[in-house]
Scaffold this motif. Structure first.
Motif, PDB file in Angstrom:
ATOM      1  N   UNK A 244       0.817  -1.228   0.000  1.00  0.00           N
ATOM      2  CA  UNK A 244       0.000   0.000   0.000  1.00  0.00           C
ATOM      3  C   UNK A 244       0.842   1.265   0.000  1.00  0.00           C
ATOM      4  N   UNK A 245       2.039   1.189   0.582  1.00  0.00           N
ATOM      5  CA  UNK A 245       2.889   2.370   0.657  1.00  0.00           C
ATOM      6  C   UNK A 245       3.386   2.806  -0.712  1.00  0.00           C
ATOM      7  N   UNK A 246       3.290   1.914  -1.706  1.00  0.00           N
ATOM      8  CA  UNK A 246       3.772   2.234  -3.048  1.00  0.00           C
ATOM      9  C   UNK A 246       2.645   2.458  -4.046  1.00  0.00           C
ATOM     10  N   UNK A 247       1.398   2.409  -3.571  1.00  0.00           N
ATOM     11  CA  UNK A 247       0.231   2.509  -4.445  1.00  0.00           C
ATOM     12  C   UNK A 247      -0.463   3.845  -4.245  1.00  0.00           C
ATOM     13  N   UNK A 248      -0.380   4.711  -5.244  1.00  0.00           N
ATOM     14  CA  UNK A 248      -1.040   6.016  -5.133  1.00  0.00           C
ATOM     15  C   UNK A 248      -2.531   5.898  -5.397  1.00  0.00           C
ATOM     16  N   UNK A 249      -2.913   5.059  -6.352  1.00  0.00           N
ATOM     17  CA  UNK A 249      -4.334   4.836  -6.625  1.00  0.00           C
ATOM     18  C   UNK A 249      -4.504   3.526  -7.384  1.00  0.00           C
ATOM     19  N   UNK A 250      -5.750   3.054  -7.420  1.00  0.00           N
ATOM     20  CA  UNK A 250      -6.102   1.853  -8.167  1.00  0.00           C
ATOM     21  C   UNK A 250      -7.158   2.207  -9.211  1.00  0.00           C
ATOM     22  N   UNK A 251      -6.992   1.695 -10.436  1.00  0.00           N
ATOM     23  CA  UNK A 251      -8.037   1.748 -11.453  1.00  0.00           C
ATOM     24  C   UNK A 251      -8.388   0.310 -11.777  1.00  0.00           C
ATOM     25  N   UNK A 252      -9.649  -0.066 -11.536  1.00  0.00           N
ATOM     26  CA  UNK A 252     -10.101  -1.447 -11.658  1.00  0.00           C
ATOM     27  C   UNK A 252     -11.199  -1.516 -12.721  1.00  0.00           C
ATOM     28  N   UNK A 253     -10.881  -2.092 -13.861  1.00  0.00           N
ATOM     29  CA  UNK A 253     -11.784  -2.157 -15.008  1.00  0.00           C
ATOM     30  C   UNK A 253     -12.298  -3.582 -15.142  1.00  0.00           C
ATOM     31  N   UNK A 254     -13.640  -3.757 -15.010  1.00  0.00           N
ATOM     32  CA  UNK A 254     -14.257  -5.089 -15.094  1.00  0.00           C
ATOM     33  C   UNK A 254     -13.732  -5.967 -13.963  1.00  0.00           C
ATOM     34  N   UNK A 255     -14.088  -5.609 -12.749  1.00  0.00           N
ATOM     35  CA  UNK A 255     -13.482  -6.178 -11.553  1.00  0.00           C
ATOM     36  C   UNK A 255     -13.935  -7.616 -11.309  1.00  0.00           C
ATOM     37  N   UNK A 256     -12.981  -8.438 -10.857  1.00  0.00           N
ATOM     38  CA  UNK A 256     -13.221  -9.833 -10.477  1.00  0.00           C
ATOM     39  C   UNK A 256     -12.834  -9.972  -9.007  1.00  0.00           C
ATOM     40  N   UNK A 257     -13.777  -9.693  -8.067  1.00  0.00           N
ATOM     41  CA  UNK A 257     -13.448  -9.727  -6.642  1.00  0.00           C
ATOM     42  C   UNK A 257     -12.994 -11.108  -6.185  1.00  0.00           C
ATOM     43  N   UNK A 258     -12.189 -11.138  -5.134  1.00  0.00           N
ATOM     44  CA  UNK A 258     -11.642 -12.400  -4.639  1.00  0.00           C
ATOM     45  C   UNK A 258     -12.699 -13.299  -4.008  1.00  0.00           C
ATOM     46  N   UNK A 259     -13.749 -12.718  -3.451  1.00  0.00           N
ATOM     47  CA  UNK A 259     -14.723 -13.534  -2.727  1.00  0.00           C
ATOM     48  C   UNK A 259     -15.809 -14.096  -3.637  1.00  0.00           C
ATOM     49  N   UNK A 260     -15.667 -13.893  -4.952  1.00  0.00           N
ATOM     50  CA  UNK A 260     -16.662 -14.394  -5.898  1.00  0.00           C
ATOM     51  C   UNK A 260     -16.389 -15.854  -6.246  1.00  0.00           C
ATOM     52  N   UNK A 261     -17.422 -16.685  -6.146  1.00  0.00           N
ATOM     53  CA  UNK A 261     -17.345 -18.046  -6.676  1.00  0.00           C
ATOM     54  C   UNK A 261     -18.079 -18.016  -8.012  1.00  0.00           C
ATOM     55  N   UNK A 262     -17.339 -17.775  -9.083  1.00  0.00           N
ATOM     56  CA  UNK A 262     -17.960 -17.586 -10.388  1.00  0.00           C
ATOM     57  C   UNK A 262     -18.668 -18.843 -10.880  1.00  0.00           C
ATOM     58  N   UNK A 263     -18.265 -20.011 -10.382  1.00  0.00           N
ATOM     59  CA  UNK A 263     -18.893 -21.251 -10.841  1.00  0.00           C
ATOM     60  C   UNK A 263     -20.371 -21.317 -10.454  1.00  0.00           C
ATOM     61  N   UNK A 264     -20.758 -20.681  -9.345  1.00  0.00           N
ATOM     62  CA  UNK A 264     -22.154 -20.722  -8.904  1.00  0.00           C
ATOM     63  C   UNK A 264     -23.081 -20.074  -9.922  1.00  0.00           C
ATOM     64  N   UNK A 265     -22.590 -19.042 -10.602  1.00  0.00           N
ATOM     65  CA  UNK A 265     -23.411 -18.323 -11.573  1.00  0.00           C
ATOM     66  C   UNK A 265     -23.074 -18.701 -13.011  1.00  0.00           C
ATOM     67  N   UNK A 266     -22.214 -19.707 -13.188  1.00  0.00           N
ATOM     68  CA  UNK A 266     -21.671 -19.996 -14.517  1.00  0.00           C
ATOM     69  C   UNK A 266     -22.775 -20.276 -15.538  1.00  0.00           C
TER      70      UNK A 266
END
Length: 527
Positions: A244-266
């Motif tokens: 975090x000390x080296x990150x000024x900002x984040x740009x997240x395009x078409x985000x894939x969150x870590x807590x998503x189980x994509x198989x459930x909605x596949x």
């Protein structure tokens, strides 16, 4: 912000085999080779350099979470012992004549296993980097560094197997998508990887993040903006969590969150991908009137007919050896499904699908054949690294959190869900076949309250691969939403919002110049 002690300990255990003490740091380092990118000019006022960087496959991590990174020598080169396994990543560096803004790093195009730009025969065509991501986005005076993720096309080692390309080609031409054939190719490719003595356990999101940090160190950058698309958003978020000390900002395009189980909605997402363009056309007066309405019924009728009476058509397209060939193809309902799902990534392609299906109804197959040829070209030349997909995905656990529930969900989908169920069962075999284990710590335990930096999230309402509701759920958990952390959903965009969207391009540029301002103050247009 200091990394939690518990996470550091787990990291230390995970990389223990490759741990090098600080006394040895001068022996292990990196080599950067940059050269002008020929006559191609990306942006007026910028010099463009191409090249490669050689990094260790495995990193040493100190107790405070920092990496064992040596100092830069006067010649800009580093030397490490010949027996150190390495990775080689292609780079494109855009440098303004006068650097005044904070640099930006682009973390990879997604997949995982997708490529940001094509690197053929050791030379990089800078016009083939991620379509729509223009150097103008970085704003005046800002350095842009683009790289591909370890294991993807253009990197060494390249985690792919040509048998996958051959199988995709065979299945598209025959219209038959047999799970057992895919399992057989898995076994063959796994043996090929083993014969090359490649440790797939080192090709994961942790080491991809460490590669980025090593590059920041080598370029002597204090802080930078971090940009990710699709799976690249995971890399960007994980980088911000660890550094975090080296990150000024984040740009997240078409985000894939870590807590998503994509198989459930596949299966449901597959169905939506098939019907989305047709439902939109039927709801639009001009489109419905032009095509006679009920275009979704046309699609369903076509699929049902192709199950009984597959079409035999003559097509000219690229084959698995990258040659143009003319041959007979068999068009089944599976062919239509695969092509429509592929098109769901692109809002421009989506708009053409109702017309294409209506033309097939009246036995005008030329639009379909043109579409088939374009998709075959993308599939053959897309250079997607299937083994890298397996390596990263199995480590991140996003394929199999609750596979039995995913199969039950698929059984309730209105359209024929056999392929969805087969796909889900197939995906579970990947990790076992390639002997890739999940992270020793839970990579899904991502406390979003740790993300204190400015964040801009871009999402497309037409996106199937990473639906916009994922972005909304993620945004609602952020600690500074509506202040320095923003969400912008584009109603007429699909996957990878920045691809060709001039307004989104301008919004990102304004955000980078003013990352702490409210969204309304930096948005250049209403759409």
């Amino acid at each position: 912000m200091k990394i939690p002690k518990e996470m550091v300990v787990v990291f230390a255990i995970f990389i223990a085999i490759g741990y090098f003490s600080s006394q040895r740091s001068t022996e292990f380092s990196f080599h950067l080779n940059l050269f002008p990118c020929g006559s191609s000019i990306i942006h007026e006022g910028y010099s463009t350099e191409c090249g490669t960087i050689v990094l260790p496959q495995e990193y040493a991590v100190y107790d405070d979470g920092t990496l064992d990174l040596p100092d830069v020598n006067s010649d800009g080169d580093f030397h490490f012992s010949s027996n150190t396994p390495t990775v080689e990543l292609p780079l494109i560096v855009f440098t303004p004549a006068l650097e005044t803004g904070t640099p930006l790093v682009f973390t990879g195009a997604g997949g995982p296993g997708g490529t940001t730009f094509l690197s053929m025969h050791d030379s990089i065509d800078v016009n083939d980097y991620l379509d729509g991501f223009r150097a103008s986005t970085v704003g005046a005076g800002r350095k842009l560094i683009m790289l591909d993720v370890r294991g993807s096309f253009g990197t060494k080692p390249f985690l792919d197997c040509h048998d996958y390309t051959k199988l995709i080609y065979k299945q598209m031409v025959t219209g038959r998508f047999k799970t057992q054939e895919r399992l057989d190719v898995d076994e063959k490719c796994a043996e090929e990887i083993k014969s090359k003595r490649i440790n797939l356990g080192l090709f994961n999101i942790d080491n991809a993040v460490r590669d980025i940090e090593a590059i920041r160190h080598l370029f002597d950058i204090n802080k930078w903006h971090v940009y990710g698309v699709s799976h690249g958003t995971r890399i960007a978020m994980h980088y911000a969590r660890l550094f975090p000390q080296n990150t000024k900002s984040l740009i997240l395009d078409s985000i894939f969150p870590f807590d998503i189980d994509s198989s459930l909605d596949y299966a449901a997402l597959n169905e939506k991908a098939l019907l989305q363009a047709f439902n939109r056309c039927d709801a639009n007066h001009e489109c419905a009137e032009r095509l006679g309405g009920n275009t979704s019924d046309s699609l369903i009728r076509l699929r049902e007919d192709l199950k009984i009476n597959p079409l035999l058509l003559t097509s000219t397209h690229i084959n698995d050896e990258f040659d143009s060939v003319t041959e007979t193809i068999t068009v089944t309902e599976n062919t239509i499904d695969r092509l429509l799902f592929s098109a769901s990534y692109d809002e421009d392609a989506l708009s053409t699908l109702p017309d294409l299906i209506k033309q097939m109804e009246i036995q005008n197959y030329e639009p379909f054949l043109q579409f088939f040829a374009s998709e075959m070209e993308y599939a053959m030349f897309g250079m997607f690294a299937d083994v890298a997909f397996t390596s990263f995905s199995c480590y991140e656990e996003d394929l199999f959190l609750d596979i039995e529930q995913a199969i039950k969900n698929a059984e309730y989908v209105a359209l024929d869900s056999k392929d969805s169920i087969d796909d889900l069962r197939y995906l579970t075999s990947h990790c076992h076949t390639f002997e890739v284990t999940k992270a020793e710590y839970s990579i899904k335990s991502f406390d979003l309250r740790t993300l204190e930096m400015p964040i801009l999230i871009l999402a497309g309402a037409l996106d199937i691969a990473t639906p916009s509701y994922w972005a909304e759920e993620f945004y609602n958990e952020l600690p500074h939403k509506g202040e320095i952390q923003h969400l912008k959903i584009w109603p007429e965009e699909a996957h990878a919002v920045l691809n060709g969207n001039e307004c989104a391009d301008a919004l990102v540029a304004n955000f980078l110049d003013n990352p702490t301002k409210p969204l309304n103050d930096i948005s250049p247009c209403s759409d």
